[in-house]
Enzyme design. Structure first.
Site, PDB file in Angstrom:
ATOM      1  N   CYS B 106       0.778  -1.384  -0.176  1.00  0.00           N
ATOM      2  CA  CYS B 106      -0.103   0.011  -0.024  1.00  0.00           C
ATOM      3  C   CYS B 106       0.756   1.255  -0.109  1.00  0.00           C
ATOM      4  O   CYS B 106       0.729   2.033  -0.861  1.00  0.00           O
ATOM      5  CB  CYS B 106      -0.744  -0.039   1.329  1.00  0.00           C
ATOM      6  SG  CYS B 106      -2.197  -1.160   1.250  1.00  0.00           S
ATOM      7  N   HIS B 161      -2.803   6.455   4.249  1.00  0.00           N
ATOM      8  CA  HIS B 161      -1.614   5.501   4.460  1.00  0.00           C
ATOM      9  C   HIS B 161      -0.241   5.977   4.002  1.00  0.00           C
ATOM     10  O   HIS B 161       0.648   5.182   3.553  1.00  0.00           O
ATOM     11  CB  HIS B 161      -2.004   4.064   3.695  1.00  0.00           C
ATOM     12  CG  HIS B 161      -1.520   3.091   4.764  1.00  0.00           C
ATOM     13  ND1 HIS B 161      -1.562   1.635   4.465  1.00  0.00           N
ATOM     14  CD2 HIS B 161      -0.849   2.975   5.951  1.00  0.00           C
ATOM     15  CE1 HIS B 161      -0.825   1.246   5.306  1.00  0.00           C
ATOM     16  NE2 HIS B 161      -0.356   1.912   6.208  1.00  0.00           N
TER      17      HIS B 161
END
Lengths: 507, 507
Positions: B106, B161
């Site tokens: 991610c 993130h």
């Protein structure tokens, strides 16, 4: 009107099932018989509420060992170093099936396609080696015979692999003309392998042969590591000439083109050598793709594309044991296995004006259904005196219904012919059940013991997570299918296999 | 005219390469600088021989952990139990890339996309856990900043993130508006797991938050196993409202929609529960597909589809360790690995009237290139004071050239920031080189010792046959790429990672 010819208990999504195995078998057979009694009017009836269509010419192109993901339209093509523009175009113009199933190897798939019957019924569940004096029973009613009797001219150009005894040769099994070869491709290179003594060969195998209906075979040329490069080119030349010669005929034609591509060894045709970045296999795939295009081009040039149905498929999955001379599947396993990689193959239907362009379907359908569907479309008579496992899928193919008439596919492996022979695997809805399975032709084998394995092939396409414990309803379905098959094989005993159990998977 | 902005020695198929590492680095940097010195005129020049186009609105939709084969247009969809009609339609109307590469997880992918810089340069090569007090450096020039400075209005709706320290939050990194969440999805369910003591949590992580540029975050609602079901729905509501509100603005907009689907846990939105036959994962995929369609529908309804470029991709491969809550790739491995399954992801470009409908390409391109390409298309200034690894692919995307400007992609894994850190893998033409690799996030690891592994990913898409022995020319290419990277990292030192090496692949 019920069009579900054949199918052996598979056809009815809404069928009521009886409770004892005998009843199940009887029920199914009765169903089938009822349908087939009216068979001669099927085609006409099918079209009764739409414009009547003439019986189409029929072309089947069968790739050898092409993997599910080899064509670009199935995710491969340029991605795997060998573009397939013509197959991709065919899919754009036709119907692409993504849950189409073959048998696990050459011979059973070819037998299933031409008879509509499970290979265990016809004794053709295993490929036979050269000189094994085996072959398909002359009692079988092949698609060529059915269509021939319905007025079609019929021809085959390419690989037979349904036997080398005289009565099993294609010119004696319904084809007016045959040009091609009898065995699996690698058998023709035996004599050139290191350590082989030519004295052991005793004149076998034959080379490239030809014959017209009822004639003896004539050898056109020997086959070896050099000449194998040109087999498809030679077959194609004759196939196209045949199609051209037929286009002025009043009768429709059925042409069966079982390519020698992409079976190993991929001996490169110099015109294609180096065209892919995948080596000989990719070059062979591209050559075959070109040939697929030539067939479609010829039909268009002749102006008969709107009256010709063309099917392209593969006889089984890739020969992983031969890497890098092999195709690719995103699924587990390859040729010789009942894992998805072995039996889930590309299949494209093409019939401009009749089949919707660009349609794609994940409905379950299998090689057996080609027999029944094409026989029905051609106005041929599906045999009513024996179990036919293929289902008529013409309504589905022509887009008049969304669903396939098939809920499950069963695979038997080996030479066993007893009625209670346990199937190796069944696909039923999104599940697969295995009683034994091989990761490749050459093993290893997984024997699942007393509890069959269950996989959810949508959630787990590589069949890695056996969920039998929480999915016993799938095993119940398997058992029900098995009981129905046993009952029908008691009523109609299987033809014993003439092959010797020397191939992988023999039992 | 040379449009190859960035690319770090990758851009020039015809570049002459110098022979010492220092020269290689210098050469590359010079190339880049020369290009970028003229950057402000790039967009105008690009269109000088065609009709001038206004700067497009830009929408990026980023799926989380969606596998290469999940969408129907990449071979999955209904085949895997979860139809994706809207993504399939997007591909039919746009450009489908089949050799598009993300980073392995991610955080690095998101960092690469927003900065155009290799994650090792920005210290963002590993995902950080909640409370680790890490984040992207405020010195980075994100795509949001670049486009903002070029006159765009910018917003993000979904998963960030890229850090939880104040200066790393999206409203401080170039976005005018932020609604969404800061961490990986499963962190929000920690407190509900068996054995977890709520006293250990100490207020972390935050829930669903929002902020306008420069503001402090406000918690809109807490996140937990129930509310996770609605995050994408809530983000989508705001994203569509934003797009509608922007459509009357004189300025173009940049909207970044990082979905929380299809990251585990796939907590089902009741409106989608049971829609697939694949369970919660498939239901989530179908929900996301629906949202993709809503964005495209809205653009069409507003009549701005011809002036909006939309990109849909995934941040990495499927989370195989979480099966059945995971996607599927036909390739080896998943998230956390440099095998194809980890980094080869779907990517569709859509811009009606500007991008040819139905085009498909297997050219190599990667997440880094999104930064440079979209910055150039938006008339933004690609930073000239630091190495930019992303390449301008606008000519390729718009169909004005057939080839990508990229020949290779490199992956670094771990927290190492030394200039001589050895890359985990490189794709170069049809080959992959690995120095170490993991079959999944949680291992096992293959360390290839002194000789890197080489795979031909066209012939061997599952990277099973290490052919290093006969392919040392591939290792030579790897070495050359590595030497160029070392030289540039000596000249422009990497930002050290603030993440602790607790994730798989840390080194």
């Amino acid at each position: 009107m019920d069009l579900k010819a054949g199918g052996f208990g598979n056809s009815g999504r809404s069928d009521d099932h009886a409770e004892t195995p005998e009843d199940i078998g009887a029920d199914v057979v009765t169903n089938r018989r009822n349908v087939l009694a009216n068979n001669s009017s099927l085609h006409q009836a099918m079209h009764e509420d739409v414009a009547p269509a003439p019986r189409p010419n029929i072309v089947i192109m069968l790739a050898d060992n092409m993997g599910y993901m080899d064509p670009g339209c199935y995710g491969g093509g340029a991605v795997l170093g060998a573009p397939t523009p013509r197959m991709d175009q065919m899919a754009k113009e036709g119907l692409r099936l993504t849950s189409f199933y073959s048998e696990t190897q050459c011979t059973p798939t070819r037998a299933a396609m031409l008879t509509g019957r499970l290979p265990i019924r016809t004794g053709m569940a295993l490929a036979s080696e050269t000189g094994s004096n085996a072959g398909i029973s002359p009692e079988e009613r092949t698609l060529a015979r059915v269509l021939s009797d319905a007025g079609y001219n019929t021809a085959i150009f390419g690989k037979w692999h349904l036997g080398d005894i005289r009565e099993s040769e294609p010119q004696n099994m319904g084809f007016d003309e045959f040009f091609g070869l009898l065995y699996h491709l690698n058998s023709y290179t035996q004599s050139e392998r290191i350590g082989f003594d030519p004295r052991w060969e005793a004149g076998e195998p034959l080379g490239l042969v030809e014959a017209k209906k009822g004639e003896n075979l004539t050898e056109v040329s020997p086959l070896n590591v050099s000449s194998l490069a040109y087999v498809d080119e030679q077959s194609m030349e004759r196939a196209l000439a045949y199609i051209k010669s037929q286009s002025s005929s009043a009768d429709p034609f059925f042409v069966y083109i079982p390519f020698v591509r992409t079976h190993f060894p991929s001996v490169q045709n110099p015109r294609w050598a180096g065209k892919s970045s995948k080596g000989p296999y990719g070059d062979g795939l591209m050559e075959m793709d070109h040939h697929v295009g030539m067939v479609l081009d010829t039909l268009k040039e002749l102006g008969i594309e709107n009256n010709t149905i063309v099917v392209l498929t593969s006889d089984n999955g890739p020969t992983l044991d031969q890497w890098p001379d092999s195709g690719f599947s995103p699924f587990r396993g390859g040729i010789g296995t009942t894992y998805e990689g072995g039996v889930r193959v590309p299949c494209i239907f093409w019939w401009p004006g009749m089949i919707e362009a660009g349609r794609s379907s994940d409905e379950i359908i299998c090689t057996l259904d080609l027999f029944t569907t094409l026989a029905v479309l051609g106005g041929g008579e599906v045999p009513a005196d024996r179990p036919i496992d293929g289902i008529d899928q013409s309504e589905f193919i022509l887009g008049r219904q969304e669903n396939s008439n098939r809920e499950w596919v069963v695979w038997y492996i080996g030479t066993g012919s007893a009625a209670n022979t346990i199937p190796a695997a069944v696909r039923w809805h999104q599940f697969k059940v295995h009683t034994r399975a091989y990761d490749s032709f050459q093993g290893p084998e997984s024997y699942y013991g007393q509890i069959p394995a269950v996989y959810n092939i949508e959630m787990d396409p590589r069949e890695e997570h056996n969920i039998a414990g929480e999915h016993d309803f799938v095993i119940s379905a398997f058992t029900k299918i098995y009981r129905g098959l046993v009952a029908s094989m008691i009523e109609y005993p299987n033809t014993p296999s003439r092959a010797y159990p020397i191939s992988a998977g023999a039992s």
